[in-house]
Design an enzyme around this catalytic site. Structure first.
Site, PDB file in Angstrom:
ATOM      1  N   HIS A  34       0.858  -1.188   0.000  1.00 54.97           N
ATOM      2  CA  HIS A  34       0.000   0.000   0.000  1.00 54.97           C
ATOM      3  C   HIS A  34       0.895   1.240   0.000  1.00 54.97           C
ATOM      4  O   HIS A  34       2.131   1.141  -0.081  1.00 54.97           O
ATOM      5  CB  HIS A  34      -0.951  -0.019   1.207  1.00 54.97           C
ATOM      6  CG  HIS A  34      -0.270  -0.294   2.510  1.00 54.97           C
ATOM      7  ND1 HIS A  34       0.648   0.565   3.053  1.00 54.97           N
ATOM      8  CD2 HIS A  34      -0.356  -1.343   3.367  1.00 54.97           C
ATOM      9  CE1 HIS A  34       1.086   0.071   4.193  1.00 54.97           C
ATOM     10  NE2 HIS A  34       0.508  -1.094   4.404  1.00 54.97           N
ATOM     11  N   HIS A  37       4.051   1.305   2.103  1.00 55.85           N
ATOM     12  CA  HIS A  37       5.221   0.644   1.507  1.00 55.85           C
ATOM     13  C   HIS A  37       5.814   1.517   0.396  1.00 55.85           C
ATOM     14  O   HIS A  37       7.034   1.623   0.258  1.00 55.85           O
ATOM     15  CB  HIS A  37       4.831  -0.710   0.915  1.00 55.85           C
ATOM     16  CG  HIS A  37       4.295  -1.688   1.911  1.00 55.85           C
ATOM     17  ND1 HIS A  37       2.978  -2.083   1.934  1.00 55.85           N
ATOM     18  CD2 HIS A  37       4.901  -2.334   2.941  1.00 55.85           C
ATOM     19  CE1 HIS A  37       2.789  -2.948   2.908  1.00 55.85           C
ATOM     20  NE2 HIS A  37       3.941  -3.120   3.544  1.00 55.85           N
ATOM     21  N   GLN A 153       8.756  -2.919  16.629  1.00 53.41           N
ATOM     22  CA  GLN A 153       9.566  -3.704  15.688  1.00 53.41           C
ATOM     23  C   GLN A 153      10.824  -2.920  15.289  1.00 53.41           C
ATOM     24  O   GLN A 153      11.937  -3.459  15.283  1.00 53.41           O
ATOM     25  CB  GLN A 153       8.730  -4.032  14.453  1.00 53.41           C
ATOM     26  CG  GLN A 153       9.515  -4.592  13.294  1.00 53.41           C
ATOM     27  CD  GLN A 153       8.633  -5.056  12.153  1.00 53.41           C
ATOM     28  OE1 GLN A 153       8.099  -6.144  12.202  1.00 53.41           O
ATOM     29  NE2 GLN A 153       8.488  -4.267  11.103  1.00 53.41           N
ATOM     30  N   SER A 185      -2.386  -0.140   6.657  1.00 54.99           N
ATOM     31  CA  SER A 185      -1.950  -1.472   7.060  1.00 54.99           C
ATOM     32  C   SER A 185      -2.546  -2.457   6.068  1.00 54.99           C
ATOM     33  O   SER A 185      -3.693  -2.270   5.624  1.00 54.99           O
ATOM     34  CB  SER A 185      -2.485  -1.789   8.465  1.00 54.99           C
ATOM     35  OG  SER A 185      -2.436  -3.187   8.703  1.00 54.99           O
TER      36      SER A 185
HETATM   37  O1  PAF Z   1       6.723  -5.291   9.118  1.00 55.12           O
HETATM   38  C1  PAF Z   1       6.586  -6.309   8.388  1.00 55.12           C
HETATM   39  O2  PAF Z   1       5.917  -6.291   7.355  1.00 55.12           O
HETATM   40  C2  PAF Z   1       7.240  -7.607   8.817  1.00 55.12           C
HETATM   41  O3  PAF Z   1       7.239  -7.763  10.196  1.00 55.12           O
HETATM   42  C3  PAF Z   1       8.663  -7.772   8.250  1.00 55.12           C
HETATM   43  C4  PAF Z   1       9.602  -6.703   8.795  1.00 55.12           C
HETATM   44  C5  PAF Z   1       8.623  -7.711   6.740  1.00 55.12           C
HETATM   45  C6  PAF Z   1       9.241  -9.134   8.660  1.00 55.12           C
HETATM   46  O4  PAF Z   1       8.489 -10.180   8.178  1.00 55.12           O
END
Ligand code: PAF
Length: 284
Positions: A34, A37, A153, A185
Site C-alpha cells: 500500500h 510501503h 519492531q 496497514s
Molecule cells: O513489518 C513487516 O511487514 C514484517 O514484520 C517484516 C519486517 C517484513 C518481517 O516479516
C-alpha cells in the site's frame, strides 16, 4: 526489474550490484503493498543506487491462532507497483526456501520485546528478528527501511543491528495515514464498512492523547485511562493494550518525559490493529 524466488538468484543480483560499488536500499515486506510501503520504496530510491524489496509472509512471526493463512496476498499487483516505482529486485521466496527442513536456529527477542505487542504476541519478535536477519544476510543492504507504525519492531531491529554488529543502517519512516487518519496497514483489507469506520477510534484516542500531552499532561496513567475511555465508547472495538514506554528499553513509564512511545493495539471485530505516536520533549 528482477524477481528472485531463490536465495541463490537473489544473491547473484545483489552481488552484481555490490561488485559495481552500488548501495542497496532494502524494503522488507509481507506484500499486499500500500501507500505506506510505496513511501518506504521512494525513500530507499532517493538514498540508494538500487532498491530491493522482499515479499514474504513470514510464518515464524505468526502464532498458531493468528492470521497466517488468510493474510492478504496479491503478488501481481505488488510487482506492478514495484516496477512502476523503480525497484530493481523483488525477493519472493516460498516458506521452504527460507525455512528448509531441519531449520532450527532463531534470534531471541531482547527485553524490548516484553511489553506492547510482545505481551500479547510472545513469539512474534523472535520470528521477525530471525527472518529479518536472514533477509539482511541474503540481500546485503546498505540501508533497510521500516515504517514506524510498527515502532516496537523498529526499536527491536535497531537493537539487533547494534548488538550483532551488522554493517547496515536501519531507517525509521513516518506512519502513512488515510485522509481521515487511519494508519495504512495490509490488515485494513479485512475490515467491513462499519469496521472501517470503527477503526478510526485508534487515531481519535491517540490524537486526543497527544493533544493532552502537548497541553502539559505528563502522567501516563491519565493518558492511558483517557485513551481507554475513548476506545470503550466504540462498540466494535476491544482494547488489546494501551501503553506508554520510553524508547531505549521500551519499559513502561509513569511520567512522559524525554522520548516516549504512546501505543495502542485494538481489535476491531476480529482484526487487530496497531497505531502510536512518538513523543519527544522538544515537540513542545
Ligand atoms: O513489518 C513487516 O511487514 C514484517 O514484520 C517484516 C519486517 C517484513 C518481517 O516479516
Amino acid at each position: 526489474m528482477e524477481i528472485a524466488e531463490t536465495i541463490v538468484k537473489a544473491r547473484e543480483v545483489v552481488r552484481s550490484w555490490r561488485s559495481r560499488g552500488l548501495s542497496i536500499g532494502l524494503v522488507p515486506t509481507m506484500g499486499y503493498l500500500h501507500e505506506g510501503h510505496a513511501s518506504l520504496i521512494r525513500r530507499a530510491k532517493e538514498e540508494n543506487d538500487q532498491v530491493a524489496l522482499s515479499v514474504f509472509v513470514n510464518p515464524t512471526q505468526f502464532a498458531p491462532n493468528e492470521d497466517l493463512a488468510k493474510y492478504p496476498r496479491d503478488f501481481q499487483r505488488d510487482s506492478a507497483l514495484c516496477s512502476s516505482l523503480g525497484v530493481g529486485l523483488i525477493f519472493h521466496p516460498e516458506p521452504l526456501e527460507m525455512y528448509p527442513s531441519g531449520f532450527a536456529t532463531y534470534v531471541e527477542a531482547p527485553a524490548l520485546g516484553l511489553n506492547l505487542c510482545g505481551r500479547s504476541r510472545p513469539t512474534h519478535f523472535r520470528g521477525v528478528l530471525t527472518v529479518v536477519l536472514k533477509l539482511f544476510n541474503i540481500l546485503e543492504p546498505t540501508r533497510a527501511y521500516f515504517g514506524l507504525k510498527d515502532a516496537q519492531q523498529f526499536f527491536i531491529l535497531k537493537r539487533m543491528v547494534t548488538d550483532l554488529s551488522l554493517d547496515l543502517a536501519v531507517v525509521p519512516c513516518p506512519i502513512i495515514r488515510e485522509s481521515d487518519g487511519l494508519a495504512l496497514s495490509s490488515r485494513n483489507a479485512y475490515l467491513s464498512e462499519s469496521e472501517r469506520r470503527a477503526a478510526l477510534v485508534l487515531h481519535k484516542a491517540l490524537t486526543q492523547a497527544e493533544a493532552s500531552v502537548l497541553a502539559g499532561e505528563t502522567n501516563s496513567l491519565q493518558v492511558v485511562s483517557a485513551m481507554k475511555k475513548i476506545i470503550a465508547q466504540e462498540p466494535l472495538a476491544k482494547l488489546d493494550y494501551a501503553e506508554v514506554v520510553e524508547t531505549k528499553g521500551l519499559t513502561l513509564v509513569n511520567e512522559i518525559v524525554g522520548e516516549t512511545l504512546v501505543a495502542l493495539a485494538v481489535y476491531i471485530g476480529q482484526t487487530r490493529l496497531i497505531d502510536n505516536f512518538l513523543w519527544k520533549a522538544n515537540n513542545k
